[in-house]
Enzyme design. Structure first.
Site, PDB file in Angstrom:
ATOM      1  N   ASP A 100       0.811  -1.196   0.227  1.00  0.00           N
ATOM      2  CA  ASP A 100       0.052   0.200   0.130  1.00  0.00           C
ATOM      3  C   ASP A 100       0.932   1.255   0.111  1.00  0.00           C
ATOM      4  O   ASP A 100       1.918   1.319   0.170  1.00  0.00           O
ATOM      5  CB  ASP A 100      -0.942  -0.154   1.275  1.00  0.00           C
ATOM      6  CG  ASP A 100      -0.472   0.106   2.329  1.00  0.00           C
ATOM      7  OD1 ASP A 100      -0.925   0.563   3.595  1.00  0.00           O
ATOM      8  OD2 ASP A 100       0.802  -0.316   2.830  1.00  0.00           O
ATOM      9  N   HIS A 117      11.594  -8.900   0.703  1.00  0.00           N
ATOM     10  CA  HIS A 117      11.154  -7.466   0.508  1.00  0.00           C
ATOM     11  C   HIS A 117      12.416  -6.747   1.072  1.00  0.00           C
ATOM     12  O   HIS A 117      13.228  -7.000   1.678  1.00  0.00           O
ATOM     13  CB  HIS A 117       9.870  -7.248   1.542  1.00  0.00           C
ATOM     14  CG  HIS A 117       9.287  -5.980   1.200  1.00  0.00           C
ATOM     15  ND1 HIS A 117       9.768  -4.553   1.760  1.00  0.00           N
ATOM     16  CD2 HIS A 117       8.138  -5.559   0.622  1.00  0.00           C
ATOM     17  CE1 HIS A 117       9.048  -3.567   1.292  1.00  0.00           C
ATOM     18  NE2 HIS A 117       7.973  -4.037   0.415  1.00  0.00           N
ATOM     19  N   TYR A 150       2.885   4.888   0.722  1.00  0.00           N
ATOM     20  CA  TYR A 150       3.477   5.473   1.967  1.00  0.00           C
ATOM     21  C   TYR A 150       2.534   6.102   2.553  1.00  0.00           C
ATOM     22  O   TYR A 150       1.638   6.937   1.967  1.00  0.00           O
ATOM     23  CB  TYR A 150       4.767   6.250   1.511  1.00  0.00           C
ATOM     24  CG  TYR A 150       6.016   5.432   0.856  1.00  0.00           C
ATOM     25  CD1 TYR A 150       6.602   4.512   1.568  1.00  0.00           C
ATOM     26  CD2 TYR A 150       6.271   5.955  -0.242  1.00  0.00           C
ATOM     27  CE1 TYR A 150       7.577   4.068   1.159  1.00  0.00           C
ATOM     28  CE2 TYR A 150       7.502   5.200  -0.880  1.00  0.00           C
ATOM     29  CZ  TYR A 150       8.253   4.446  -0.137  1.00  0.00           C
ATOM     30  OH  TYR A 150       9.419   3.722  -0.535  1.00  0.00           O
ATOM     31  N   PHE A 204       7.061   2.356  -3.979  1.00  0.00           N
ATOM     32  CA  PHE A 204       8.436   2.521  -3.550  1.00  0.00           C
ATOM     33  C   PHE A 204       9.016   4.231  -3.970  1.00  0.00           C
ATOM     34  O   PHE A 204       9.889   4.681  -3.438  1.00  0.00           O
ATOM     35  CB  PHE A 204       9.336   1.683  -4.257  1.00  0.00           C
ATOM     36  CG  PHE A 204       9.385   0.288  -3.726  1.00  0.00           C
ATOM     37  CD1 PHE A 204       9.451  -0.152  -2.424  1.00  0.00           C
ATOM     38  CD2 PHE A 204       8.394  -0.696  -4.448  1.00  0.00           C
ATOM     39  CE1 PHE A 204       9.227  -1.216  -1.740  1.00  0.00           C
ATOM     40  CE2 PHE A 204       8.383  -1.941  -4.111  1.00  0.00           C
ATOM     41  CZ  PHE A 204       8.662  -2.402  -2.990  1.00  0.00           C
TER      42      PHE A 204
END
Length: 228
Positions: free
Chosen positions: A64, A186, A66, A77
């Site tokens: 989801d 991740h 930031y 990202f």
């Protein structure tokens, strides 16, 4: 919400009339009218706006957006140019440096990637301020799953980069032998040392694109703050 208007519209338009999407749309309107929600409403579909379906060569799946002030702008990202680089992106840049020798830039603005055919798609497209995963389960996953299915059906090579378990749950939808699937932990500080570092996703992606007769991605993000 700025509507999707490019070549994504035709394969996705059926979603907009489904009951789940109508409920999602009502919920999102209510949330934006009553709370602080990220990204800005007109940025929700930026991943689709900036990377037309016909130009997608690489897909990076995030979770989801930031949830800090001024960070999210619709690409997973990525943050706006004057915002501090978040920890996961710091690690992405470190791997990019180790993999391809790119210098580590002074910003986290990844629009250059999107404009070259890298679809940076979160599986949930909105979030309440300072409340991670607060819009999980309200319908976005169904919509982005539809987009992933559309991508899987494309009759051309596409690289899917799946970082972390939530992204890797989408692997079962990717059964087209034309595509390359790259999996790694991740890049967050909690998991990057478990195999994200050293996974070389950028060189592997470019090697596959080159073998497929496609132009490689120029992964170098340039500095923007020089002279501040």
């Amino acid at each position: 919400m700025a509507p999707i208007s490019n070549d994504w519209l035709e394969p996705l338009k059926g979603e907009f009339s489904k009951p789940y999407y109508k409920k999602l749309h009502e919920k999102i309107l209510e949330e934006y009218n009553s709370r602080k929600i990220f990204p800005a409403a007109d940025d929700i579909f930026n991943a689709f706006h900036l990377t037309p379906l016909s130009e997608v060569k690489v897909v990076i799946l995030g979770q989801d957006p930031y949830h800090g002030d001024g960070q999210a702008h619709g690409l997973c990202f990525s943050v706006k140019p004057q915002v501090d680089i978040p920890p996961s992106l710091v690690n992405i840049y470190q791997e990019l440096h180790d993999d391809l020798g790119c210098y580590i830039p002074d910003n986290g603005y990844l629009v250059k990637w999107a404009q070259q055919g890298v679809l940076m798609l979160n599986t949930v497209l909105t979030v309440r301020a300072h409340a991670a995963n607060s819009h999980r389960g309200i319908g976005w996953e169904e919509f982005t799953d539809a987009a992933i299915r559309v991508l899987n059906e494309q009759d051309r090579p596409i690289v899917f980069i799946l970082w972390g378990k939530p992204a890797q749950t989408k692997k079962k939808m990717l059964n087209n032998s034309s595509h390359l699937i790259l999996e790694a932990p991740h890049p967050s500080p909690l998991s990057a040392y478990r195999g994200f570092f050293g996974s070389k996703p950028f060189s592997k992606t470019n090697a596959f694109l080159k073998e497929s007769g496609l132009e490689e991605i120029d992964w170098q993000i340039e500095n923007v703050r020089t002279g501040d």
